[in-house]
Design a protein around this motif. Structure first.
Motif, PDB file in Angstrom:
ATOM      1  N   ALA A 156      76.162 -54.831 -10.456  1.00 33.15           N
ATOM      2  CA  ALA A 156      75.979 -54.478  -9.073  1.00 33.15           C
ATOM      3  C   ALA A 156      75.858 -56.231  -8.316  1.00 33.15           C
ATOM      4  CB  ALA A 156      74.787 -53.766  -8.642  1.00 33.15           C
ATOM      5  N   SER A 157      76.555 -57.065  -8.910  1.00 37.38           N
ATOM      6  CA  SER A 157      76.195 -58.383  -8.130  1.00 37.38           C
ATOM      7  C   SER A 157      76.968 -58.695  -6.841  1.00 37.38           C
ATOM      8  CB  SER A 157      76.672 -59.428  -9.385  1.00 37.38           C
ATOM      9  OG  SER A 157      78.148 -59.255  -9.550  1.00 37.38           O
ATOM     10  N   GLY A 158      77.703 -58.000  -6.514  1.00 36.82           N
ATOM     11  CA  GLY A 158      78.438 -58.046  -5.347  1.00 36.82           C
ATOM     12  C   GLY A 158      79.424 -59.017  -5.179  1.00 36.82           C
ATOM     13  N   THR A 159      79.685 -59.707  -4.091  1.00 37.53           N
ATOM     14  CA  THR A 159      80.997 -60.593  -3.992  1.00 37.53           C
ATOM     15  C   THR A 159      80.459 -61.526  -2.839  1.00 37.53           C
ATOM     16  OG1 THR A 159      81.721 -59.355  -1.982  1.00 37.53           O
ATOM     17  CG2 THR A 159      82.685 -58.951  -4.276  1.00 37.53           C
ATOM     18  N   THR A 310      86.968 -64.801   6.063  1.00 33.74           N
ATOM     19  CA  THR A 310      88.311 -64.176   5.669  1.00 33.74           C
ATOM     20  C   THR A 310      87.866 -63.343   4.636  1.00 33.74           C
ATOM     21  OG1 THR A 310      88.832 -66.150   4.479  1.00 33.74           O
ATOM     22  CG2 THR A 310      89.652 -66.111   6.561  1.00 33.74           C
ATOM     23  N   GLY A 311      86.600 -62.663   4.217  1.00 36.17           N
ATOM     24  CA  GLY A 311      86.519 -61.715   3.384  1.00 36.17           C
ATOM     25  C   GLY A 311      85.796 -62.532   2.245  1.00 36.17           C
ATOM     26  N   PHE A 312      85.757 -61.573   1.046  1.00 29.30           N
ATOM     27  CA  PHE A 312      85.001 -62.151  -0.335  1.00 29.30           C
ATOM     28  C   PHE A 312      85.733 -61.546  -1.380  1.00 29.30           C
ATOM     29  CE2 PHE A 312      81.744 -62.115   3.138  1.00 29.30           C
ATOM     30  CZ  PHE A 312      81.174 -63.176   2.953  1.00 29.30           C
ATOM     31  N   ARG A 313      85.479 -62.021  -2.625  1.00 29.25           N
ATOM     32  CA  ARG A 313      86.345 -61.733  -3.859  1.00 29.25           C
ATOM     33  C   ARG A 313      85.204 -61.574  -5.067  1.00 29.25           C
ATOM     34  NH1 ARG A 313      90.554 -66.372  -3.871  1.00 29.25           N
ATOM     35  NH2 ARG A 313      91.019 -65.392  -1.839  1.00 29.25           N
ATOM     36  N   TYR A 373      84.877 -52.771  -5.203  1.00 26.20           N
ATOM     37  CA  TYR A 373      85.849 -52.603  -4.476  1.00 26.20           C
ATOM     38  C   TYR A 373      86.919 -53.948  -4.320  1.00 26.20           C
ATOM     39  CZ  TYR A 373      84.859 -48.363  -1.811  1.00 26.20           C
ATOM     40  OH  TYR A 373      84.721 -47.221  -1.321  1.00 26.20           O
ATOM     41  N   GLY A 374      86.406 -54.792  -5.128  1.00 27.28           N
ATOM     42  CA  GLY A 374      87.075 -56.051  -5.502  1.00 27.28           C
ATOM     43  C   GLY A 374      87.291 -56.985  -4.194  1.00 27.28           C
ATOM     44  N   ARG A 375      88.594 -56.963  -3.748  1.00 26.69           N
ATOM     45  CA  ARG A 375      88.851 -57.744  -2.371  1.00 26.69           C
ATOM     46  C   ARG A 375      89.102 -56.646  -1.232  1.00 26.69           C
ATOM     47  NH1 ARG A 375      92.691 -63.081  -3.663  1.00 26.69           N
ATOM     48  NH2 ARG A 375      91.798 -63.633  -5.567  1.00 26.69           N
ATOM     49  N   ALA A 376      88.825 -55.362  -1.596  1.00 22.92           N
ATOM     50  CA  ALA A 376      89.232 -54.378  -0.259  1.00 22.92           C
ATOM     51  C   ALA A 376      87.921 -54.539   0.572  1.00 22.92           C
ATOM     52  CB  ALA A 376      89.104 -53.146  -0.901  1.00 22.92           C
ATOM     53  N   PRO A 377      88.061 -54.467   1.835  1.00 22.46           N
ATOM     54  CA  PRO A 377      87.177 -54.747   2.918  1.00 22.46           C
ATOM     55  C   PRO A 377      86.336 -53.614   3.378  1.00 22.46           C
ATOM     56  CG  PRO A 377      89.040 -54.576   3.985  1.00 22.46           C
ATOM     57  CD  PRO A 377      89.741 -54.339   2.539  1.00 22.46           C
ATOM     58  N   GLU A 423      88.175 -59.195   7.120  1.00 22.92           N
ATOM     59  CA  GLU A 423      89.421 -58.692   6.271  1.00 22.92           C
ATOM     60  C   GLU A 423      90.424 -59.564   5.936  1.00 22.92           C
ATOM     61  OE1 GLU A 423      91.417 -56.480   9.584  1.00 22.92           O
ATOM     62  OE2 GLU A 423      89.583 -55.346   9.937  1.00 22.92           O
ATOM     63  N   PRO A 424      90.983 -59.199   4.761  1.00 25.88           N
ATOM     64  CA  PRO A 424      92.049 -60.040   4.131  1.00 25.88           C
ATOM     65  C   PRO A 424      93.220 -59.578   5.064  1.00 25.88           C
ATOM     66  CG  PRO A 424      91.946 -58.017   2.864  1.00 25.88           C
ATOM     67  CD  PRO A 424      90.576 -58.247   3.805  1.00 25.88           C
ATOM     68  N   ASP A 425      94.360 -60.397   4.882  1.00 25.91           N
ATOM     69  CA  ASP A 425      95.536 -60.386   5.651  1.00 25.91           C
ATOM     70  C   ASP A 425      96.084 -58.895   5.997  1.00 25.91           C
ATOM     71  OD1 ASP A 425      95.581 -62.785   6.502  1.00 25.91           O
ATOM     72  OD2 ASP A 425      97.150 -63.693   5.124  1.00 25.91           O
ATOM     73  N   THR A 426      95.764 -58.202   4.643  1.00 34.91           N
ATOM     74  CA  THR A 426      96.545 -56.853   4.666  1.00 34.91           C
ATOM     75  C   THR A 426      95.690 -55.822   5.521  1.00 34.91           C
ATOM     76  OG1 THR A 426      95.659 -56.613   2.411  1.00 34.91           O
ATOM     77  CG2 THR A 426      97.978 -57.377   2.598  1.00 34.91           C
TER      78      THR A 426
END
Length: 455
Positions: A156-159, A310-313, A373-377, A423-426
């Motif tokens: 549960a270390s997050g992004t 621009t988000g996290f990963r 959720y990986g890269r999903a926002p 948000e990522p570009d998509t």
């Protein structure tokens, strides 16, 4: 007599003492299973404290886990007014730290996880793999290395520790790293005198289109009213449409809707200027200032500072020796990815899910919370509470409870709203809207904030 513990007598290691990690520990205790929470920082909610100045979108009633509340109740803890909205600092001090204190020695601070594997097995070896417990390698604050043994691992270390860079291709723009002293990847706390001085009377580029970008624009607009010469240049990789600023007054999360309206006002009042369709390729020096250059050759006027939102990963480096099944785009569990893919979804909730969607070929390893959720926002923290409830049940052998859904998420009825995260570009590619119609319950990135109005 053999005193070596069997695998099911070993603790379940939980990585991260944030909202979802601590909820996982509470759920494990509820099931009679010993947790050991490993937190890289010096206190509970270390990442949340990084955005202590940001107010959540959701009230107290929606940001605490039921099992955690049961643990806290004997201490005299009373949940703050359920209809009020906490800041990140409130959340950490009034809920996360008290919960961690109740857990006591089940939480270790300053313990950074550097590797997870099966005892005596790298990721290649099949023989006897599932019978072996896990070994968890950690480094302490003083540099000591330790190895712990666990029956299962809940990550549960997050992004929050891996913000996405400015470059439109997902990699740092040319010159981005060398200009690091003028680039931030966090929403600024302008109540801090040193931070305020950094942006007061300056031109600042804000790169991003989610809630964090809205927050930065709103904060800088407020500063511009007090400090002459303060101006924001809002960099969007797409154009401005009717949905760019979110649901506004139609948003059933009023704080989130108001945030988008504040960003809109910043542009309309002249405190920020929007540059659309700008995909950053190069960061150049111009004396003490920076010039952003787009892929199409456009060059912006020099700016003093850049805020990249621009988000996290996810950081997957310490999981290299366990077998994960991750979507090649989102870096989320393959079974979960179709439900959260921003290339596809523009509206609708992600239904509550648990162990079935979060299991991997390596039995006993789970990615939960924002990391799942990986890269999903679009992660919702109440969904994270349901994740760990299901996983704790599965570890306890109660498959019926693990597969049962115990969370109902009402929809806001708003489409085309701002993404819940940077948000990522998509993120709005499908129809110009974000992953909206989201639950009118908790909307907060755990370990990863949706700044200002994060949740």
């Amino acid at each position: 007599m053999n005193d070596t513990p069997t695998t099911d007598q070993l603790p379940v290691v939980v990585v991260g003492a944030g909202p979802i990690g601590l909820a996982a520990a509470a759920r494990l205790i509820e099931r009679g299973i010993e947790p050991l929470v490993l937190e890289a920082g010096p206190s509970a909610g270390t990442a949340v404290r990084d955005w202590a100045h940001v107010r959540l979108f959701s009230p107290w009633a929606e940001v605490t886990d039921p099992a955690a509340e049961k643990l806290l109740a004997p201490t005299g803890w009373v949940r703050p007014d359920g209809v009020s909205y906490p800041t990140g600092g409130d959340w950490a001090e009034q809920y996360l730290q008290p919960l961690a204190d109740v857990l006591g020695d089940k939480v270790r601070y300053d313990a950074t996880v550097t590797g997870v594997a099966r005892v005596g097995r790298d990721r290649i070896v099949d023989a006897g793999r599932d019978e072996q417990p896990f070994t968890v390698h950690i480094t302490t604050a003083d540099g000591r290395e330790e190895r712990l043994t666990a029956r299962a691992v809940i990550d549960a270390s997050g992004t929050w520790s891996v913000p996405s860079p400015m470059g439109a291709d997902g990699l740092p723009a040319l010159g981005e790293k060398s200009a690091a002293e003028h680039i931030s990847y966090r929403v600024p706390d302008l109540k801090d005198p040193a931070v305020r001085a950094r942006y007061a009377g300056k031109r600042t580029a804000v790169v991003g289109s989610g809630a964090s970008a809205f927050t930065a624009l709103a904060y800088l607009a407020d500063l511009a009213k007090e400090e002459a010469g303060t101006h924001a240049v809002w960099i969007l990789r797409r154009g401005i449409t009717g949905s760019t600023y979110g649901g506004g007054e139609a948003d059933q999360l009023p704080a989130r809707g108001a945030l988008g309206l504040r960003a809109k006002a910043a542009v309309e009042d002249g405190h920020a200027s929007a540059v659309t369709g700008f995909r950053t390729d190069v960061v150049e020096r111009d004396g003490d200032q920076l010039v952003l250059v787009a892929e199409d050759g456009r060059r912006l006027d020099p700016v003093d500072e850049v805020i990249v939102l621009t988000g996290f990963r996810p950081d997957l480096s310490f999981l290299s020796e366990v077998r994960l099944d991750l979507d090649e785009r989102l870096q989320a569990p393959t079974a979960l990815a179709p439900l959260i893919d921003p290339n596809v979804h523009s509206c609708g909730t992600v239904y509550p899910h648990g162990v079935n969607e979060l299991s991997h070929p390596e039995q006993g390893v789970y990615l939960v919370g924002m990391k799942s959720y990986g890269r999903a926002p679009t992660f919702l923290a109440m969904t994270g509470f349901e994740q760990v409830r299901s996983i704790a049940a599965a570890i306890a052998g109660d498959q019926e409870a693990a597969e049962r859904v115990e969370l109902t998420l009402p929809e806001t009825g708003v489409c085309g709203g701002a993404g819940l995260f940077d948000e990522p570009d998509t993120a709005r590619a499908a129809s110009g809207g974000g992953c909206c119609a989201a639950p009118a319950t908790l909307q907060v990135g755990v370990g990863t904030p949706t700044t200002s109005g994060g949740c």
